[in-house]
Design an enzyme around this catalytic site. Sequence first.
Site, short mmCIF file in Angstrom:
data_model
loop_
_atom_site.label_atom_id
_atom_site.label_comp_id
_atom_site.label_asym_id
_atom_site.label_seq_id
_atom_site.Cartn_x
_atom_site.Cartn_y
_atom_site.Cartn_z
N ARG A 15 -48.41 15.94 18.87
CA ARG A 15 -49.01 16.30 20.16
C ARG A 15 -49.09 15.07 21.07
O ARG A 15 -48.88 13.93 20.64
CB ARG A 15 -50.42 16.87 19.95
CG ARG A 15 -50.45 18.21 19.25
CD ARG A 15 -51.87 18.62 18.86
NE ARG A 15 -52.39 17.83 17.75
CZ ARG A 15 -53.59 17.98 17.21
NH1 ARG A 15 -54.41 18.90 17.70
NH2 ARG A 15 -53.97 17.23 16.18
N LYS A 75 -55.70 12.40 18.73
CA LYS A 75 -56.39 12.04 17.49
C LYS A 75 -57.06 10.69 17.61
O LYS A 75 -56.76 9.88 18.49
CB LYS A 75 -55.40 12.03 16.31
CG LYS A 75 -54.86 13.41 15.95
CD LYS A 75 -55.96 14.38 15.56
CE LYS A 75 -56.60 14.04 14.23
NZ LYS A 75 -57.68 15.01 13.87
N TYR A 94 -60.36 13.24 20.07
CA TYR A 94 -61.07 13.71 18.88
C TYR A 94 -61.36 12.50 18.01
O TYR A 94 -60.45 11.76 17.63
CB TYR A 94 -60.21 14.70 18.09
CG TYR A 94 -59.99 16.04 18.76
CD1 TYR A 94 -61.06 16.90 19.00
CD2 TYR A 94 -58.72 16.44 19.16
CE1 TYR A 94 -60.86 18.14 19.61
CE2 TYR A 94 -58.51 17.67 19.77
CZ TYR A 94 -59.58 18.52 20.00
OH TYR A 94 -59.38 19.73 20.60
N HIS A 96 -64.29 12.55 15.28
CA HIS A 96 -64.82 12.96 13.97
C HIS A 96 -65.39 11.76 13.23
O HIS A 96 -65.07 11.50 12.07
CB HIS A 96 -63.74 13.65 13.15
CG HIS A 96 -63.18 14.88 13.80
ND1 HIS A 96 -63.89 16.06 13.92
CD2 HIS A 96 -61.98 15.12 14.40
CE1 HIS A 96 -63.15 16.96 14.54
NE2 HIS A 96 -62.00 16.43 14.85
N GLU A 118 -64.92 16.73 20.33
CA GLU A 118 -65.51 17.74 19.46
C GLU A 118 -67.02 17.88 19.61
O GLU A 118 -67.61 18.80 19.03
CB GLU A 118 -65.17 17.47 17.99
CG GLU A 118 -65.84 16.26 17.36
CD GLU A 118 -65.12 14.95 17.60
OE1 GLU A 118 -65.51 13.94 16.98
OE2 GLU A 118 -64.15 14.92 18.39
N ASP A 270 -61.40 17.47 8.74
CA ASP A 270 -61.71 16.43 9.72
C ASP A 270 -63.15 15.97 9.64
O ASP A 270 -63.47 14.82 9.98
CB ASP A 270 -61.44 16.95 11.14
CG ASP A 270 -60.00 16.73 11.58
OD1 ASP A 270 -59.39 15.75 11.13
OD2 ASP A 270 -59.49 17.55 12.36
#
Length: 366
Positions: A15, A75, A94, A96, A118, A270
């Site tokens: 992505r 990411k 993101y 996490h 998130e 994740d």
Amino acid sequence: MKIGIPKEIKNNENRVGMTPAGVLELSKKGHEVYVQSTAGDFSGFDDKDYHAAGATILPSIDRVYEVSDMIVKVKEPIEQEYGLIKENQIVFTYFHFASNQNLTEAMMRSKSVCIAYETVEDKDGTLPLLTPMSEVAGRMAIQQGAKYLEKPVKGKGLLLGGVPGVPPGKVLVLGAGVVGIQAAKMAAGLGAQVTVLDVNMNRLRHVNDIMPSHVVTEFSNEYNIRKHLKTTDLVVGGVLITGAKAPKLVTRDMLKTMQPGAVIVDVAVDQGGCIETTRPTTHEDPAYIIDDIVHYCVANMPGAVPYTSTLALTNVTLPYILKLADAGWEKACDHDPLLAKGLNIVKGAIVYDPILEAFGWDETYA
């Protein structure tokens, strides 16, 4: 503002943080967008597309980080990127954090402003920037689970939808959130027998209302989980506690009660996974076997369908990127308390309590 779009370098992450359409919207408002060369190739967008939308194409990831006030990614940064992140630089992606202490400490050392997709919340408590990727991952969980039930990849040799005269497979979905509902929808479409477990009765009522009759719901507790594991062919872990580690609903000892060749797809990987035996895997080496149970625990499942995923992600992130670019992070978060919930680490300090709780730290840790 100067916005950078680096190429993702996590294993098989195809992505990209923004589409050319997003670049155009930023360029129209006078912002400068810098895109690393070939960043969008695997998502179906080449350098010419970005240039035509107003971006400047840079040859290396180092240059993108160097010139940018805000980095927009998909990411979390990996170790090779830690040293590229500058003090006061906004990193919007993101993260996490609760499942990765090394990343957390690295971002604290960088003294950057880390805003996590998130944990941005809507007024109703939903997570608008996580939802589209959860939708993709929930649907993919059944697609991949059905594949790994095949005997050549060490599954039990079962066709999930069955055929006339042969019963279909049984799917157990842990969690009736976005992932769980999308997984149940796909499994039901294949004709599988589906059971959805959750502790939220309103969610279970919603599932009952929207799903066909061969999707049933039960309250989630250890007794019911153990009961279903004995006969389930495919388990989908879709449990989420916003910004925190996922609870371990399936323990190691429960695996011995499952049928050999059954499959677990833990979408919660994740956030540490909701299966005790979960460990993150990659698209390059996606599965492993413990106690004859196949585990598929790829931490970036939507990366396998980057065209769909990148479009879906930009649809929801762009309005927030525009707010941050127009006003700067402080004013944007002051004016939008829902965006402010995305603030996780600010200039070395953790400002999101579930991260502190995940590592057993107190508010003085810095």
